[in-house]
Design a protein around this motif. Structure first.
Motif, short mmCIF file in Angstrom:
data_model
loop_
_atom_site.label_atom_id
_atom_site.label_comp_id
_atom_site.label_asym_id
_atom_site.label_seq_id
_atom_site.Cartn_x
_atom_site.Cartn_y
_atom_site.Cartn_z
N LYS A 13 0.83 -1.19 0.00
CA LYS A 13 0.00 0.00 0.00
C LYS A 13 0.87 1.25 0.00
CE LYS A 13 -3.86 -2.20 2.37
NZ LYS A 13 -4.71 -2.25 3.57
N SER A 14 0.42 2.28 -0.70
CA SER A 14 1.17 3.53 -0.76
C SER A 14 1.13 4.22 0.60
CB SER A 14 0.59 4.45 -1.83
OG SER A 14 -0.69 4.92 -1.41
N LEU A 15 2.08 5.13 0.81
CA LEU A 15 2.09 5.90 2.05
C LEU A 15 0.79 6.68 2.20
CD1 LEU A 15 5.71 7.36 2.28
CD2 LEU A 15 4.62 5.74 3.85
N ALA A 16 0.30 7.24 1.10
CA ALA A 16 -0.94 8.03 1.15
C ALA A 16 -2.10 7.16 1.61
CB ALA A 16 -1.23 8.64 -0.21
N THR A 17 -2.17 5.93 1.11
CA THR A 17 -3.26 5.03 1.50
C THR A 17 -3.16 4.67 2.98
OG1 THR A 17 -3.42 4.12 -0.73
CG2 THR A 17 -4.32 2.78 1.06
N LEU A 18 -1.94 4.40 3.45
CA LEU A 18 -1.75 4.08 4.87
C LEU A 18 -2.12 5.26 5.76
CD1 LEU A 18 1.64 2.15 4.62
CD2 LEU A 18 -0.61 1.17 5.09
N VAL A 19 -1.71 6.46 5.35
CA VAL A 19 -2.06 7.66 6.12
C VAL A 19 -3.57 7.86 6.11
CG1 VAL A 19 -1.87 10.18 6.20
CG2 VAL A 19 0.16 8.80 5.76
N ILE A 38 -7.38 19.99 10.39
CA ILE A 38 -6.40 18.90 10.38
C ILE A 38 -5.09 19.47 9.87
CG2 ILE A 38 -5.87 16.60 9.51
CD1 ILE A 38 -8.87 16.27 8.94
N PRO A 39 -4.12 19.73 10.74
CA PRO A 39 -2.87 20.38 10.32
C PRO A 39 -1.95 19.43 9.55
CG PRO A 39 -2.81 19.88 12.66
CD PRO A 39 -4.17 19.50 12.19
N GLU A 40 -1.66 19.75 8.30
CA GLU A 40 -0.84 18.88 7.46
C GLU A 40 0.55 18.67 8.06
OE1 GLU A 40 -0.55 20.13 3.44
OE2 GLU A 40 -2.72 20.18 3.12
N GLU A 41 1.16 19.75 8.52
CA GLU A 41 2.53 19.66 9.02
C GLU A 41 2.61 18.76 10.26
OE1 GLU A 41 6.22 22.60 10.30
OE2 GLU A 41 4.49 23.41 9.21
N THR A 42 1.66 18.91 11.16
CA THR A 42 1.64 18.09 12.36
C THR A 42 1.44 16.62 12.02
OG1 THR A 42 0.76 19.94 13.65
CG2 THR A 42 0.52 17.73 14.59
N LEU A 43 0.52 16.35 11.07
CA LEU A 43 0.28 14.97 10.64
C LEU A 43 1.53 14.37 10.02
CD1 LEU A 43 -3.26 14.76 8.99
CD2 LEU A 43 -2.51 13.79 11.15
N ALA A 44 2.17 15.14 9.14
CA ALA A 44 3.37 14.63 8.47
C ALA A 44 4.44 14.27 9.50
CB ALA A 44 3.90 15.68 7.49
N SER A 45 4.59 15.13 10.51
CA SER A 45 5.58 14.87 11.56
C SER A 45 5.19 13.63 12.37
CB SER A 45 5.69 16.09 12.47
OG SER A 45 6.57 15.85 13.53
N SER A 46 3.90 13.51 12.70
CA SER A 46 3.43 12.36 13.49
C SER A 46 3.63 11.05 12.76
CB SER A 46 1.94 12.53 13.83
OG SER A 46 1.74 13.67 14.63
N PHE A 47 3.37 11.05 11.44
CA PHE A 47 3.50 9.84 10.64
C PHE A 47 4.94 9.59 10.17
CE2 PHE A 47 -1.13 10.56 9.70
CZ PHE A 47 -1.59 9.40 10.32
N PRO A 53 2.28 12.74 0.84
CA PRO A 53 1.30 11.68 1.10
C PRO A 53 0.17 12.11 2.01
CG PRO A 53 3.37 11.19 2.21
CD PRO A 53 3.64 12.33 1.29
N VAL A 54 0.44 13.07 2.90
CA VAL A 54 -0.63 13.58 3.76
C VAL A 54 -1.67 14.30 2.92
CG1 VAL A 54 -1.18 15.23 5.60
CG2 VAL A 54 0.82 13.74 5.82
#
Length: 227
Positions: A13-19, A38-47, A53-54
């Protein structure tokens, strides 16, 4: 077996699909509030991924109706209106009884077993006052009719709204349902009517059940707005 089938592997599965999968779970389970940014930067850091992909994941969830992307402003969890809730509940009143009838004809025992397992889980969740667990079990109960109905077109139709239905359930009704007996008792009665094949009564109770859910949702929305 042909060599082409023996050697076939499942593509990762792609990273985008997993996220998207993890974010979908977080929204349904109430980790993000309705209407919350939903903050993109925070999500990217968390994942531990880049923002690309976010963004792709958020686009996927927008197509499913869970996320609203506002240009130059950001991405937000959807926030339903009373009209949205009324439309979703009418959709359920029309579709779920038919799916239940088909499931009865197609896989009666398997469906009844799925319903009973969900009700047992709901009972344990009520004892533990666990609204998220209760909401998940409630979702599994209603989705069992479609899982076993044997009609791919009906399954596809329900899938268009399934994630929204599950999200609304967790956010707007499960916190109260886990404390009240009425909804739980209706689920048990639906199982009894399903086992008996009494679908005129089943449909009437399903409409009562979903109408009660709609009223609960609307009351919760008004309470949120007042707060």
């Amino acid at each position: 077996m042909p060599p082409s089938n023996r050697l076939k592997i499942e593509a990762p599965k792609s990273l985008a699909t997993l996220v998207a999968q993890r974010l979908r779970e977080a929204i349904i389970d109430g980790e993000f509030a309705l209407g919350e940014m939903i903050p993109e930067e925070t999500l990217a850091s968390s994942f531990g991924v880049s923002r690309t992909p976010v963004r792709e994941a958020l686009n996927q969830l927008q197509l499913a109706g869970l996320v609203v992307i506002r240009p130059q402003r950001g991405s937000y969890v959807f926030e339903p209106t009373e009209a949205d809730i009324a439309a979703i509940c009418e959709f359920r009143c029309l579709l779920e009884p038919r799916a239940a009838e088909l499931a009865y004809r197609n896989a009666r025992e398997a469906t009844a077993a799925s319903l009973q397992a969900a009700i047992s889980e709901m009972e344990e969740a009520r004892a533990a006052r666990d609204a998220v667990r209760y909401g998940r079990a409630d979702t599994r109960l209603h989705e069992a009719f479609f899982e076993h109905c044997g009609n791919p077109y009906m399954q596809a139709a329900y899938a268009t709204a399934a994630t929204k239905i599950a999200t609304l359930r967790t956010h707007l009704s499960a916190p109260a349902d886990v404390l009240r007996a009425a909804g739980f008792e209706q689920h048990s009665k639906l199982l009894a009517l399903f086992r008996a094949g009494e679908f005129a009564e089943f449909e009437a109770l399903m409409r009562t059940h979903v109408t009660g859910t709609r009223n609960s949702y609307v009351a919760s929305l008004k309470s949120r707005a007042a707060a």
